[in-house]
Scaffold this motif. Structure first.
Motif, PDB file in Angstrom:
ATOM      1  N   ARG A   1      34.999 -38.333  15.914  1.00 13.27           N
ATOM      2  CA  ARG A   1      35.804 -38.929  16.998  1.00 13.27           C
ATOM      3  C   ARG A   1      35.615 -40.443  17.099  1.00 13.27           C
ATOM      4  O   ARG A   1      36.127 -41.068  18.021  1.00 13.27           O
ATOM      5  CB  ARG A   1      35.438 -38.272  18.324  1.00 13.27           C
ATOM      6  CG  ARG A   1      33.984 -38.422  18.757  1.00 13.27           C
ATOM      7  CD  ARG A   1      33.719 -37.631  20.021  1.00 13.27           C
ATOM      8  NE  ARG A   1      32.308 -37.513  20.318  1.00 13.27           N
ATOM      9  CZ  ARG A   1      31.717 -36.414  20.785  1.00 13.27           C
ATOM     10  NH1 ARG A   1      32.444 -35.331  21.001  1.00 13.27           N
ATOM     11  NH2 ARG A   1      30.435 -36.375  21.032  1.00 13.27           N
ATOM     12  N   TYR A   2      34.939 -41.027  16.135  1.00 11.36           N
ATOM     13  CA  TYR A   2      34.566 -42.441  16.222  1.00 11.36           C
ATOM     14  C   TYR A   2      35.766 -43.369  16.042  1.00 11.36           C
ATOM     15  O   TYR A   2      36.644 -43.129  15.212  1.00 11.36           O
ATOM     16  CB  TYR A   2      33.519 -42.765  15.150  1.00 11.36           C
ATOM     17  CG  TYR A   2      33.078 -44.215  15.134  1.00 11.36           C
ATOM     18  CD1 TYR A   2      32.184 -44.699  16.073  1.00 11.36           C
ATOM     19  CD2 TYR A   2      33.591 -45.093  14.177  1.00 11.36           C
ATOM     20  CE1 TYR A   2      31.786 -46.023  16.066  1.00 11.36           C
ATOM     21  CE2 TYR A   2      33.197 -46.423  14.159  1.00 11.36           C
ATOM     22  CZ  TYR A   2      32.293 -46.886  15.106  1.00 11.36           C
ATOM     23  OH  TYR A   2      31.905 -48.200  15.087  1.00 11.36           O
ATOM     24  N   GLY A   3      35.791 -44.453  16.805  1.00 10.56           N
ATOM     25  CA  GLY A   3      36.689 -45.577  16.551  1.00 10.56           C
ATOM     26  C   GLY A   3      38.156 -45.284  16.779  1.00 10.56           C
ATOM     27  O   GLY A   3      38.528 -44.347  17.478  1.00 10.56           O
ATOM     28  N   ASN A   4      38.998 -46.120  16.166  1.00  8.63           N
ATOM     29  CA  ASN A   4      40.443 -46.032  16.403  1.00  8.63           C
ATOM     30  C   ASN A   4      41.203 -45.525  15.182  1.00  8.63           C
ATOM     31  O   ASN A   4      42.371 -45.855  14.987  1.00  8.63           O
ATOM     32  CB  ASN A   4      40.989 -47.402  16.825  1.00  8.63           C
ATOM     33  CG  ASN A   4      40.729 -48.472  15.773  1.00  8.63           C
ATOM     34  OD1 ASN A   4      40.111 -48.195  14.739  1.00  8.63           O
ATOM     35  ND2 ASN A   4      41.192 -49.686  16.025  1.00  8.63           N
ATOM     36  N   SER A   5      40.555 -44.737  14.332  1.00  9.46           N
ATOM     37  CA  SER A   5      41.249 -44.145  13.185  1.00  9.46           C
ATOM     38  C   SER A   5      42.368 -43.230  13.673  1.00  9.46           C
ATOM     39  O   SER A   5      42.281 -42.633  14.744  1.00  9.46           O
ATOM     40  CB  SER A   5      40.270 -43.341  12.326  1.00  9.46           C
ATOM     41  OG  SER A   5      39.704 -42.288  13.073  1.00  9.46           O
ATOM     42  N   GLU A   6      43.416 -43.131  12.869  1.00  9.51           N
ATOM     43  CA  GLU A   6      44.554 -42.288  13.241  1.00  9.51           C
ATOM     44  C   GLU A   6      44.368 -40.848  12.785  1.00  9.51           C
ATOM     45  O   GLU A   6      44.888 -39.922  13.408  1.00  9.51           O
ATOM     46  CB  GLU A   6      45.834 -42.853  12.611  1.00  9.51           C
ATOM     47  CG  GLU A   6      46.218 -44.229  13.135  1.00  9.51           C
ATOM     48  CD  GLU A   6      47.448 -44.770  12.428  1.00  9.51           C
ATOM     49  OE1 GLU A   6      48.088 -44.012  11.674  1.00  9.51           O
ATOM     50  OE2 GLU A   6      47.767 -45.956  12.623  1.00  9.51           O
TER      51      GLU A   6
ATOM     52  N   LYS B   1      43.065 -37.613  17.348  1.00  7.05           N
ATOM     53  CA  LYS B   1      43.254 -37.945  15.937  1.00  7.05           C
ATOM     54  C   LYS B   1      43.988 -36.821  15.207  1.00  7.05           C
ATOM     55  O   LYS B   1      43.707 -35.638  15.437  1.00  7.05           O
ATOM     56  CB  LYS B   1      41.892 -38.203  15.278  1.00  7.05           C
ATOM     57  CG  LYS B   1      41.120 -39.345  15.946  1.00  7.05           C
ATOM     58  CD  LYS B   1      39.780 -39.577  15.299  1.00  7.05           C
ATOM     59  CE  LYS B   1      38.958 -40.599  16.088  1.00  7.05           C
ATOM     60  NZ  LYS B   1      39.619 -41.902  16.203  1.00  7.05           N
TER      61      LYS B   1
END
Length: 311
Positions: free
Chosen positions: A5-10, A33
């Motif tokens: 669930r880390y960061g702003n990855s799509e 995500k």
């Protein structure tokens, strides 16, 4: 779970082997995500929990496994209610040409010699038992909403046709390619685009004959166990999956024989009596997974001691 669930990855590719991939996948879904699903056990064990969350959080769940990617690709442009049947292709694994009576003496090294694909140990053993195809039947049920009576398995030794669909008018569509996991992974990450690659194109002349045969249920009892678990629903697929994972681990450790794998799985599934069969919670699924693994270990210990292990 933190990494998932880390960061702003799509998008997140979930490729952890086994039921260990379930909780990280749920964490990624709740973080909004999209999921490129290379971990079939997520849906097999957790389908009743995963699918409502996918809908709730509005994310995409795209298959990155070769067979389900093939089905997904073939479905593009098919109208709603146009699908009649799914046909999963299976290589037949390491023992597809070995007489059934010789399976009693096969060793771990024999089972790990897959004729077409280069994969990890667990999935290679699943291919030898054809449990991988049974698990894919359950996954296809959850991914595409098709009932078990309309999901078939066919042995296709060349692994060129990765799966097929039959439409309501009996037209059959197939996705073909060399046995190469890069393509389904790429499509899951680039969908709906088609990205140019310089990979080797499929040469049908070089591929040669494409053949098919019906699976031998005496040789591959795990397939029928998977169909039965899928039809039972609830937490039963989680028990099947966990029992299989534990049995395969014991076989790889040379603590049980190859033919013990389906026997111990069947015995554990027969002993499972869920209290919340229609709509299991995540806690129900996790407990079923834990219970099934302990049951397999207990059965294996009885066998080592010479007792009747599978009654």
């Amino acid at each position: 779970m933190e990494v998932a669930r880390y960061g702003n990855s799509e998008a997140v590719v979930t490729g952890i082997v086994g039921c260990a991939g379930l909780l990280p996948t749920l964490a990624a879904i709740k973080a909004g995500k999209d999921i490129a699903l290379a971990n079939k056990e997520t849906l097999i064990a957790g389908g009743p929990v995963v699918l409502p969350l996918v809908k709730e959080y509005g994310v995409k769940l795209l298959p990155a496994d070769s067979e389900h990617s093939a089905i997904f690709q073939c479905l593009q442009g098919v109208p709603q209610d146009g699908l009649r049947r799914i046909i999963l292709t299976a290589s037949g694994g390491a023992f597809r040409d070995l007489p059934v009576e010789k399976l009693a003496t096969v060793k771990v090294a024999d089972a790990l010699k897959h004729p077409n694909w280069s994969m990890g140990q667990k999935i290679t053993i699943d291919s030898a038992t054809l449990m991988n195809k049974g698990l894919e039947v359950i996954e296809a049920h959850y991914l595409f909403g098709v009932d078990y009576d309309h999901i078939d398995i066919v042995i296709h030794p060349q692994s060129i046709i990765h799966s097929l669909i039959e439409l309501q008018d009996t037209s059959v569509l197939a996705q073909l390619g060399w046995p190469d996991m890069r393509l389904p992974l790429l499509y899951a990450l680039s969908y709906p685009e088609r990205i140019y690659t310089d990979w080797q194109s499929l040469d049908l002349v070089k591929a040669g004959d494409l053949t098919f045969r019906e699976p031998d249920h005496q040789k591959y009892p795990c397939m029928q166990l998977a169909y039965a678990a899928g039809r039972a629903g609830g937490s039963m697929p989680a028990v099947l999956n966990a029992a299989n994972e534990q049995a395969v681990a014991l076989f790889l450790a040379e603590k049980i024989q190859f033919l013990d794998i389906p026997k111990v799985i069947e015995a554990v599934c027969d002993r499972h009596h869920p209290h919340n069969q229609s709509s299991p919670t995540l806690e129900d699924i996790i407990e079923a997974d834990r219970w099934a693994r302990s049951e397999v270990l207990a059965a294996a210990e009885k066998r080592v001691q010479g007792a009747i292990a599978y009654s």
